[in-house]
Write a protein that holds these residues in place. Structure first.
Motif, PDB file in Angstrom:
ATOM      1  N   ALA A  32       0.829  -1.200   0.000  1.00  0.00           N
ATOM      2  CA  ALA A  32       0.000   0.000   0.000  1.00  0.00           C
ATOM      3  C   ALA A  32       0.868   1.256   0.000  1.00  0.00           C
ATOM      4  CB  ALA A  32      -0.914  -0.006   1.220  1.00  0.00           C
ATOM      5  N   ALA A  33       0.221   2.382  -0.321  1.00  0.00           N
ATOM      6  CA  ALA A  33       0.949   3.650  -0.428  1.00  0.00           C
ATOM      7  C   ALA A  33       1.534   4.106   0.900  1.00  0.00           C
ATOM      8  CB  ALA A  33       0.019   4.721  -0.986  1.00  0.00           C
ATOM      9  N   ASP A  34       0.948   3.676   2.023  1.00  0.00           N
ATOM     10  CA  ASP A  34       1.451   4.094   3.337  1.00  0.00           C
ATOM     11  C   ASP A  34       2.936   3.809   3.484  1.00  0.00           C
ATOM     12  OD1 ASP A  34      -1.173   4.615   3.707  1.00  0.00           O
ATOM     13  OD2 ASP A  34      -1.435   3.394   5.495  1.00  0.00           O
ATOM     14  N   GLU A  35       3.363   2.631   3.035  1.00  0.00           N
ATOM     15  CA  GLU A  35       4.766   2.233   3.175  1.00  0.00           C
ATOM     16  C   GLU A  35       5.668   3.143   2.352  1.00  0.00           C
ATOM     17  OE1 GLU A  35       7.665  -0.025   5.012  1.00  0.00           O
ATOM     18  OE2 GLU A  35       5.491  -0.128   5.325  1.00  0.00           O
ATOM     19  N   ARG A  36       5.241   3.501   1.162  1.00  0.00           N
ATOM     20  CA  ARG A  36       6.058   4.371   0.312  1.00  0.00           C
ATOM     21  C   ARG A  36       6.118   5.797   0.867  1.00  0.00           C
ATOM     22  NH1 ARG A  36       3.706   0.764  -3.038  1.00  0.00           N
ATOM     23  NH2 ARG A  36       1.811   1.990  -3.379  1.00  0.00           N
ATOM     24  N   ARG A  37       5.004   6.268   1.447  1.00  0.00           N
ATOM     25  CA  ARG A  37       5.048   7.597   2.065  1.00  0.00           C
ATOM     26  C   ARG A  37       5.995   7.611   3.257  1.00  0.00           C
ATOM     27  NH1 ARG A  37      -0.473   7.710   0.891  1.00  0.00           N
ATOM     28  NH2 ARG A  37      -0.993   6.928   2.967  1.00  0.00           N
ATOM     29  N   ARG A  38       6.008   6.546   4.066  1.00  0.00           N
ATOM     30  CA  ARG A  38       6.917   6.498   5.210  1.00  0.00           C
ATOM     31  C   ARG A  38       8.375   6.533   4.745  1.00  0.00           C
ATOM     32  NH1 ARG A  38       2.889   3.132   7.922  1.00  0.00           N
ATOM     33  NH2 ARG A  38       3.692   1.277   6.891  1.00  0.00           N
ATOM     34  N   TYR A  39       8.666   5.779   3.687  1.00  0.00           N
ATOM     35  CA  TYR A  39      10.022   5.787   3.122  1.00  0.00           C
ATOM     36  C   TYR A  39      10.393   7.197   2.663  1.00  0.00           C
ATOM     37  CZ  TYR A  39      13.445   5.270  -0.699  1.00  0.00           C
ATOM     38  OH  TYR A  39      14.519   5.424  -1.546  1.00  0.00           O
ATOM     39  N   LEU A  40       9.507   7.828   1.924  1.00  0.00           N
ATOM     40  CA  LEU A  40       9.772   9.153   1.388  1.00  0.00           C
ATOM     41  C   LEU A  40       9.940  10.177   2.507  1.00  0.00           C
ATOM     42  CD1 LEU A  40       9.941  11.226  -0.905  1.00  0.00           C
ATOM     43  CD2 LEU A  40       7.438  11.194  -1.024  1.00  0.00           C
ATOM     44  N   ASP A  41       9.032  10.166   3.467  1.00  0.00           N
ATOM     45  CA  ASP A  41       9.062  11.183   4.520  1.00  0.00           C
ATOM     46  C   ASP A  41      10.234  10.997   5.466  1.00  0.00           C
ATOM     47  OD1 ASP A  41       6.878  12.387   3.411  1.00  0.00           O
ATOM     48  OD2 ASP A  41       5.423  11.549   4.812  1.00  0.00           O
TER      49      ASP A  41
ATOM     50  N   THR B 120      -0.027  23.882   4.476  1.00  0.00           N
ATOM     51  CA  THR B 120       1.023  22.940   4.870  1.00  0.00           C
ATOM     52  C   THR B 120       1.210  21.829   3.847  1.00  0.00           C
ATOM     53  OG1 THR B 120      -0.613  21.801   6.258  1.00  0.00           O
ATOM     54  CG2 THR B 120       0.814  23.404   7.338  1.00  0.00           C
ATOM     55  N   ALA B 121       0.127  21.420   3.175  1.00  0.00           N
ATOM     56  CA  ALA B 121       0.251  20.395   2.145  1.00  0.00           C
ATOM     57  C   ALA B 121       1.139  20.865   1.001  1.00  0.00           C
ATOM     58  CB  ALA B 121      -1.127  20.011   1.612  1.00  0.00           C
ATOM     59  N   HIS B 122       1.005  22.132   0.607  1.00  0.00           N
ATOM     60  CA  HIS B 122       1.854  22.648  -0.461  1.00  0.00           C
ATOM     61  C   HIS B 122       3.310  22.703  -0.025  1.00  0.00           C
ATOM     62  CE1 HIS B 122      -0.981  23.697  -3.664  1.00  0.00           C
ATOM     63  NE2 HIS B 122      -1.847  24.036  -2.713  1.00  0.00           N
ATOM     64  N   LEU B 123       3.575  23.038   1.235  1.00  0.00           N
ATOM     65  CA  LEU B 123       4.951  23.023   1.735  1.00  0.00           C
ATOM     66  C   LEU B 123       5.527  21.611   1.724  1.00  0.00           C
ATOM     67  CD1 LEU B 123       4.607  25.468   4.772  1.00  0.00           C
ATOM     68  CD2 LEU B 123       5.916  25.883   2.677  1.00  0.00           C
TER      69      LEU B 123
ATOM     70  N   TYR C 221       5.613  10.456  -9.298  1.00  0.00           N
ATOM     71  CA  TYR C 221       5.120  10.954  -8.017  1.00  0.00           C
ATOM     72  C   TYR C 221       3.737  11.567  -8.192  1.00  0.00           C
ATOM     73  CZ  TYR C 221       4.644  14.291  -4.131  1.00  0.00           C
ATOM     74  OH  TYR C 221       4.183  15.028  -3.066  1.00  0.00           O
ATOM     75  N   ARG C 222       2.831  11.243  -7.272  1.00  0.00           N
ATOM     76  CA  ARG C 222       1.488  11.831  -7.245  1.00  0.00           C
ATOM     77  C   ARG C 222       1.307  12.485  -5.885  1.00  0.00           C
ATOM     78  NH1 ARG C 222       0.978   6.815  -9.284  1.00  0.00           N
ATOM     79  NH2 ARG C 222       0.075   5.950  -7.377  1.00  0.00           N
ATOM     80  N   ARG C 223       0.947  13.756  -5.885  1.00  0.00           N
ATOM     81  CA  ARG C 223       0.981  14.508  -4.634  1.00  0.00           C
ATOM     82  C   ARG C 223      -0.244  14.311  -3.748  1.00  0.00           C
ATOM     83  NH1 ARG C 223       0.240  20.898  -6.167  1.00  0.00           N
ATOM     84  NH2 ARG C 223      -1.853  20.806  -7.080  1.00  0.00           N
TER      85      ARG C 223
ATOM     86  N   LEU D  53      -8.515  13.867   0.057  1.00  0.00           N
ATOM     87  CA  LEU D  53      -7.489  14.530  -0.738  1.00  0.00           C
ATOM     88  C   LEU D  53      -6.473  15.183   0.190  1.00  0.00           C
ATOM     89  CD1 LEU D  53      -9.692  16.419  -3.390  1.00  0.00           C
ATOM     90  CD2 LEU D  53      -8.450  14.265  -3.726  1.00  0.00           C
ATOM     91  N   GLY D  54      -5.240  15.254  -0.270  1.00  0.00           N
ATOM     92  CA  GLY D  54      -4.222  15.942   0.523  1.00  0.00           C
ATOM     93  C   GLY D  54      -2.880  15.236   0.499  1.00  0.00           C
ATOM     94  N   ALA D  55      -1.932  15.787   1.241  1.00  0.00           N
ATOM     95  CA  ALA D  55      -0.575  15.233   1.267  1.00  0.00           C
ATOM     96  C   ALA D  55      -0.540  13.832   1.855  1.00  0.00           C
ATOM     97  CB  ALA D  55       0.341  16.159   2.065  1.00  0.00           C
ATOM     98  N   HIS D  56      -1.532  13.483   2.680  1.00  0.00           N
ATOM     99  CA  HIS D  56      -1.574  12.142   3.270  1.00  0.00           C
ATOM    100  C   HIS D  56      -2.034  11.092   2.266  1.00  0.00           C
ATOM    101  CE1 HIS D  56      -5.659  13.631   3.494  1.00  0.00           C
ATOM    102  NE2 HIS D  56      -6.100  12.409   3.748  1.00  0.00           N
ATOM    103  N   ARG D  57      -2.366  11.502   1.056  1.00  0.00           N
ATOM    104  CA  ARG D  57      -2.773  10.574  -0.002  1.00  0.00           C
ATOM    105  C   ARG D  57      -1.713  10.468  -1.106  1.00  0.00           C
ATOM    106  NH1 ARG D  57      -6.955   7.388   1.142  1.00  0.00           N
ATOM    107  NH2 ARG D  57      -7.706   7.433  -1.003  1.00  0.00           N
ATOM    108  N   ALA D  58      -0.553  11.061  -0.888  1.00  0.00           N
ATOM    109  CA  ALA D  58       0.499  11.040  -1.901  1.00  0.00           C
ATOM    110  C   ALA D  58       1.027   9.617  -2.108  1.00  0.00           C
ATOM    111  CB  ALA D  58       1.643  11.965  -1.493  1.00  0.00           C
ATOM    112  N   ASP D  59       1.653   9.418  -3.259  1.00  0.00           N
ATOM    113  CA  ASP D  59       2.241   8.116  -3.570  1.00  0.00           C
ATOM    114  C   ASP D  59       3.308   8.314  -4.638  1.00  0.00           C
ATOM    115  OD1 ASP D  59       2.740   5.412  -3.506  1.00  0.00           O
ATOM    116  OD2 ASP D  59       0.869   4.810  -4.477  1.00  0.00           O
ATOM    117  N   TRP D  60       4.177   7.340  -4.764  1.00  0.00           N
ATOM    118  CA  TRP D  60       5.162   7.337  -5.833  1.00  0.00           C
ATOM    119  C   TRP D  60       5.325   5.915  -6.338  1.00  0.00           C
ATOM    120  CZ3 TRP D  60       9.433   4.266  -4.936  1.00  0.00           C
ATOM    121  CH2 TRP D  60       9.730   3.971  -3.610  1.00  0.00           C
TER     122      TRP D  60
END
Length: 359
Positions: A127-136, A185-188, A222-224, A251-258
């Protein structure tokens, strides 16, 4: 950076173990279930404040133990030494740095660990959660402004979600302040993530080319988390009705994925499990190399059950890269992997939660 001393108490099957670690290669051998992975898990906790294993965090604490504690002495490349402590009694985590109570963010900012383990293929196939954790995690360690923006975003998201579950009508008076904060904050966060990916991309391309040359050219996408051509605040207003029905913000930064797309394997489903693992390993090594470039030292590298995850040729390639980088490596297996048998290393035997140095 390197860990010089490590002590673990009351964690899974490790009642009380201490070890002095080699600055280069450390190997933990023993039967399945002996506690080898728990050593790497403890090190990972100091860097991520979570386990790489799935399941409830309550399972980390040994049954019957009054508390769980992890202590480490960490030496940086400039010879600064920090004493790190992480403890848990019940549901609360406590972090210490040089004996002083600190926030978890302060603790993990001083300790960087990357880990390749049997579940790492989820970075590619999960799932995207794992990729967001890696990215962040990567952004957090190279962009100083990230943590504050991320905390502001999470606070606003929590408040908007609470409203979505407690009200029946969409009113600007209630929602607009939190949506404005979310959008700002999402744009930042999006800007910092994109900047980080621009730095990571060439290292990732080189890392993947070395491990999976047969798949051809690679593209990082990357999808923001919201439409590229519209402001997030406006999109949040437009989707309130849908979000009210669902009870959460969609919608938002918490839905990003790569994602990673290969020339000869354009869909994720085209990859074998082995190729997923190698792609995940390439991502971790690229992130570690970028960390070293930005911070002047490699993170600690953990490799869990390397011999069963990679064939001998790939084991040798990875070990050679880490040795050339002079990274500290913590590695587990039922025996010393063949790729390490001619290299100097410190070997520990783990049996029923007890640890003995062999070499």
């Amino acid at each position: 950076m390197r860990l010089e001393q490590l002590r673990i108490r009351g964690m899974r099957c490790l009642t009380d173990v201490s070890m002095a670690l080699d600055p280069a290669i450390n190997v933990f051998v023993g039967a399945n279930g002996a506690g080898k992975t728990s050593v790497l898990e403890a090190v990972f906790l100091l860097s991520h404040a979570r386990s790489f294993r799935s399941g409830a965090s309550e399972a980390l604490q040994q049954r019957g133990a009054p508390q769980l504690s992890i202590f480490a002495e960490l030496r940086h490349a400039d010879d600064r030494i920090f004493r790190l402590g992480l403890g848990r009694a019940g549901a609360r985590w406590d972090a210490k740095l040089d004996g002083d109570n600190v926030t978890m963010g302060q603790l993990v900012s001083d300790c960087a660990v990357v880990c390749f383990e049997p579940g790492s293929h989820a970075l590619i196939a999960g799932a995207a959660d794992e990729r967001r954790r890696y990215l962040d995690w990567g952004v957090f360690h190279v962009e100083h402004d990230f943590l504050g923006s991320w905390r502001r975003y999470q606070r606003a998201l929590k408040q908007r979600n609470s409203l979505l579950r407690s009200v029946t009508a969409s009113t600007d008076e209630l929602f607009a302040p939190w949506e404005a904060e979310l959008a700002q904050t999402a744009h930042l966060i999006d800007h910092l993530r994109r900047s980080y990916l621009d730095l990571l991309r060439p290292k990732l391309e080189a890392s993947i080319a070395g491990l999976l040359p047969e798949l051809g050219a690679v593209e990082l996408r990357y999808r923001r988390g919201w439409a590229e051509d519209r402001d997030l605040a406006q999109q949040l207003r437009d989707t309130r009705g849908r979000d009210l029905a669902r009870g959460h913000t969609t919608l938002g930064a918490h839905r990003a994925d790569w994602s990673i797309v290969f020339e000869r394997a354009p869909l994720r489903e085209h990859l074998s499990r082995g190729q997923e693992k190698l792609t995940a390993l390439a991502c971790l090594l690229a992130q570690a190399e970028l960390y070293a470039e930005c911070r002047g030292e490699w993170p600690v590298v953990c490799l869990d059950d390397l011999a069963s995850e990679l064939d001998q040729a790939h084991q040798a390639a990875v070990v050679a890269q880490l040795c050339a980088a002079k990274a500290q490596v913590l590695l587990t297996g039922t025996e010393v992997p063949q790729a390490l048998q001619t290299l100097p290393s410190r070997v520990f035997h783990v049996e029923q939660g007890q640890l003995t140095r062999l070499l």
